[in-house]
Design a protein around this motif. Structure first.
Motif, PDB file in Angstrom:
ATOM      1  N   UNK A   3      -1.052  14.278 -35.995  1.00  0.00           N
ATOM      2  CA  UNK A   3      -0.062  14.078 -34.939  1.00  0.00           C
ATOM      3  C   UNK A   3       0.005  12.604 -34.592  1.00  0.00           C
ATOM      4  N   UNK A   4       1.223  12.073 -34.636  1.00  0.00           N
ATOM      5  CA  UNK A   4       1.438  10.676 -34.291  1.00  0.00           C
ATOM      6  C   UNK A   4       1.283  10.511 -32.791  1.00  0.00           C
ATOM      7  N   UNK A   6       2.491   8.819 -29.699  1.00  0.00           N
ATOM      8  CA  UNK A   6       3.606   8.001 -29.214  1.00  0.00           C
ATOM      9  C   UNK A   6       3.139   7.144 -28.038  1.00  0.00           C
ATOM     10  N   UNK A   7       3.341   5.834 -28.186  1.00  0.00           N
ATOM     11  CA  UNK A   7       2.877   4.911 -27.149  1.00  0.00           C
ATOM     12  C   UNK A   7       3.980   4.429 -26.218  1.00  0.00           C
ATOM     13  N   UNK A   8       5.252   4.545 -26.669  1.00  0.00           N
ATOM     14  CA  UNK A   8       6.354   4.063 -25.825  1.00  0.00           C
ATOM     15  C   UNK A   8       6.530   4.975 -24.617  1.00  0.00           C
ATOM     16  N   UNK A   9       6.838   4.371 -23.470  1.00  0.00           N
ATOM     17  CA  UNK A   9       7.138   5.163 -22.277  1.00  0.00           C
ATOM     18  C   UNK A   9       8.552   5.718 -22.403  1.00  0.00           C
TER      19      UNK A   9
ATOM     20  N   UNK B 172       7.854   3.479 -34.253  1.00  0.00           N
ATOM     21  CA  UNK B 172       7.773   4.630 -33.338  1.00  0.00           C
ATOM     22  C   UNK B 172       9.152   5.280 -33.120  1.00  0.00           C
ATOM     23  N   UNK B 175      10.113   7.350 -36.160  1.00  0.00           N
ATOM     24  CA  UNK B 175       9.444   8.657 -36.242  1.00  0.00           C
ATOM     25  C   UNK B 175      10.070   9.637 -35.239  1.00  0.00           C
ATOM     26  N   UNK B 176      10.383   9.136 -34.042  1.00  0.00           N
ATOM     27  CA  UNK B 176      11.022   9.987 -33.031  1.00  0.00           C
ATOM     28  C   UNK B 176      12.402  10.446 -33.484  1.00  0.00           C
ATOM     29  N   UNK B 183       3.999  15.170 -42.501  1.00  0.00           N
ATOM     30  CA  UNK B 183       2.788  14.650 -41.862  1.00  0.00           C
ATOM     31  C   UNK B 183       2.191  13.507 -42.689  1.00  0.00           C
ATOM     32  N   UNK B 186       4.221  10.373 -41.933  1.00  0.00           N
ATOM     33  CA  UNK B 186       3.898   9.878 -40.586  1.00  0.00           C
ATOM     34  C   UNK B 186       2.538   9.172 -40.615  1.00  0.00           C
ATOM     35  N   UNK B 190       1.702   5.281 -39.820  1.00  0.00           N
ATOM     36  CA  UNK B 190       0.662   4.934 -38.858  1.00  0.00           C
ATOM     37  C   UNK B 190      -0.346   3.957 -39.482  1.00  0.00           C
TER      38      UNK B 190
END
Lengths: 21, 229
Positions: A3-4, A6-9, B172, B175-176, B183, B186, B190
């Motif tokens: 699972x990545x 996520x750091x962005x708010x 990021x 990926x979103x 996986x 991803x 990372x």
């Protein structure tokens, strides 16, 4: 499994990262 | 039938191809509308940039893998372009919902944004293929002539003369915006992120230093806790 983390708010997006309002 | 490494690799490539619209080598109607809504329409600049970077990519791919593989480089670039357009559209959809604006002129006329996004799309394509190359042993000849390694990250940064710190910015959101990424992919992105954060972004000439300097100057009044030894 992987699972990545996520750091962005929620209020941050690609526009802010490239200095665009 | 039992899952073999070759079958798994072929499935990954087919999945990647299948998830991209066959007509995706051009912006969709929705994406073209975002371009038209801009104060300065970026359509022509986007097209010209893709032509220029496409030639550069094929040339460098041929140099790294071998002149007979230039056609494979073109194929990978074409797939990368389809992913680039798809992810860009999804990013803009998200930004429209988040910011309630439809004019993304500044972002869509930022060459660094486009180059970073395309580089990330190509890294996904390359990682999908490289994974299959290692698994089916095409490059695993046991010698130092390990062609598959040459086009792995951070190869793409050198091809496009892209700062690692700028590439880092898109990961990021990418990926979103693309929930169908496997996986393994991803995890690969990372790994790229970690490499940038730990090493590549700190090399001489990185834009990170200028940014840190600006941040220090603008926040000079703030009290910063002294770092521990």
């Amino acid at each position: 499994s992987h699972d990545y983390h996520f750091g962005l708010e929620d209020h941050e997006g690609i526009s802010e990262l490239f200095d665009c309002d | 039938p039992p899952q073999t490494p070759i079958r798994a690799a072929m499935t990954s490539i087919q999945q990647l191809r299948g998830e991209l619209p066959s007509s995706g080598d051009q912006p969709s109607t929705n994406l073209a509308t975002y371009f038209k809504n801009c104060t300065v329409d970026p359509s022509q600049a986007v097209q010209k940039r893709l032509e220029m970077l496409g030639q550069l990519f094929s040339q460098k791919f041929g140099e790294a893998v071998g002149p007979r593989c230039v056609a494979y480089g073109r194929q990978r670039f074409a797939l990368g372009v389809r992913l680039y357009y798809k992810v860009m559209e999804e990013m803009l959809n998200s930004e429209e919902k988040r910011l309630s604006v439809q004019n993304f002129s500044k972002l869509l006329n930022d060459s660094t944004f486009h180059t970073s996004l395309l580089a990330c799309a190509l890294e996904v394509v390359m990682a999908t293929y490289e994974e299959s190359s290692f698994k089916n042993g095409r490059y695993s000849n046991g010698g130092s002539d390990h062609a598959g390694v040459d086009v792995c990250f951070p190869w793409i940064l050198n091809v496009f003369s892209l700062a690692a710190f700028d590439f880092y910015k898109v990961i990021e959101s990418f990926i979103k915006a693309e929930p169908t990424l496997s996986k393994d992919i991803i995890k690969h992105l990372e790994t790229c992120e970690n490499l940038i954060m730990e090493r590549i972004a700190w090399r001489t000439g990185s834009p990170l230093f200028e940014l840190l300097k600006q941040e220090q100057e603008s926040g000079a009044a703030e009290q910063v806790e002294a770092p521990a030894s």
